[in-house]
Design an enzyme around this catalytic site. Sequence first.
Site, short mmCIF file in Angstrom:
data_model
loop_
_atom_site.label_atom_id
_atom_site.label_comp_id
_atom_site.label_asym_id
_atom_site.label_seq_id
_atom_site.Cartn_x
_atom_site.Cartn_y
_atom_site.Cartn_z
N GLU A 166 -17.90 -22.75 -26.36
CA GLU A 166 -18.65 -22.98 -27.60
C GLU A 166 -20.03 -23.62 -27.41
O GLU A 166 -20.26 -24.77 -27.77
CB GLU A 166 -17.82 -23.84 -28.56
CG GLU A 166 -16.49 -23.20 -28.90
CD GLU A 166 -15.71 -24.00 -29.92
OE1 GLU A 166 -16.13 -25.10 -30.30
OE2 GLU A 166 -14.65 -23.50 -30.36
N GLU A 362 -9.18 -19.15 -28.72
CA GLU A 362 -8.66 -20.25 -29.55
C GLU A 362 -8.42 -19.75 -30.96
O GLU A 362 -9.28 -19.09 -31.54
CB GLU A 362 -9.66 -21.41 -29.66
CG GLU A 362 -9.68 -22.33 -28.48
CD GLU A 362 -10.66 -23.50 -28.67
OE1 GLU A 362 -10.90 -23.92 -29.83
OE2 GLU A 362 -11.16 -23.99 -27.65
#
Length: 457
Positions: A166, A362
């Site tokens: 991220e 995720e």
Amino acid sequence: MAEIIFPKDFLWGAGTSSYQIEGAWKEAGKGESVWDVFSHIPGKVDNNENGDIACDHYHRYEEDILLMKELGLKVYRFSINWPRLFPKGFGEPNIDGMRFYDNLINGLLENGITPLVTLYHWELPQALMLNGGWENRETAEVFADYAEFCFRAYGDRVKKWTTFNEAWIVAYEGYVGKGQPPADKRNDHFAECMVSHHINIAHAKAVERFREVIGDGEIGIAQVIAPVYPDEDTKSNKAKALIADGILNRWYMDPLFFGKYPEDIISFNKQKYNFEFKPDADDLKFIKDNPCDYIGINHYSPFRAKDNGKDKLFDWEGCMWGAQKPERKYTGMNWEIEPQGIYDSIMRLHKDYGKPKLYITENGAAFDDENIVDGVVQDDNRVDFYKGYISACARAVQEGANLKGYIAWSLMDNFEWCRGYSKRFGIVRVDFATQKRTIKKSGRWYAAVIKNNGFEI
Ligand code: GCO
């Protein structure tokens, strides 16, 4: 009843990250990471909690591997804590730290679980932050050396790698928001752009080293990917949604695939914040010329853009811009539950970026987990969440998306960054007072999904 069935080789797993579970923050030669420092600053984390002990996984990894085995995980996604290997980020490696990951990897393999290793889940060595962190281009080179070291140390056994987790969170929350270190500046959109660019360079350098060092295996990057829907279908909401989509998704995908940053966001920044972001053409070529093997999608919730007439585009607190609506459902993070969002994320990458190989790296939900019977959390809400989202993934696979695996977040309850221990994402409950682990109802359900390669709804 409908049956949701996945292709035979579909990879099912669960994930964690080092700071969120390991603890042992000062043990066995480990250096400080930016999160060690940040979480100890009063007021940064709810209840002033920190990851000093977390799930004590550093000492309990053997027990945790047995849990994974019981769940039947095919793959386990975890991250290496950079300053555990290199206390200052570079130089002499810390042998005890190396041994920990050696033991973990060997233990996983002995139990038939494939390791998927993330090199950077936000644990920048503090020494490097003091040297400018990701604003300093040199950090990219130091990262590539650290990555190469890991490939050489573990690449004989680890065949699946992720460079970064991220980049948007690191860049945006660190330099504009307040949820990531250094968080000492506000609204520095130029720094946000620089940091994301240096991370792209670091990523491409690591991919280049990977190709030199490891002949087989695969390497990718895990990014937040989420559609931005206009809150209501008005013209001005749509315009905001497009910009938000550019900042969140296209800013991170376009350089990797097309070797450029989106023009509309460059002009948006110029107009609004008065700077022109013009990276070197050679950098962009280098990033594009070192493509990775897959994109990891970290997805929880769609975003709703609403033109509130204010200057500020993002109100990340609450994770959305549109107001909460009674007809929508939310998790314990107040994140909207909308399985269409994961489907749209997958199909969007598939269509706009040339059908890349994808993993869901995720996906999951925090809930209060208050209904406990005989020690087992009866988290039907989490089961429903997974049913909806995994079904949406199945739909994308049926429609041709090159989605090869799904990794639930998280294997166990852990330190949820600025929210501390108040938010539980695990499919395994952790009692933080005793460190006892108990598989939740959702964990049992997920184990059956893995075993049957699907489920009935
Ligand atoms: C992230 C991180 C995870 C979080 C999870 C829930 O996406 O923020 O990768 O470490 O714990 O996403 O917020």
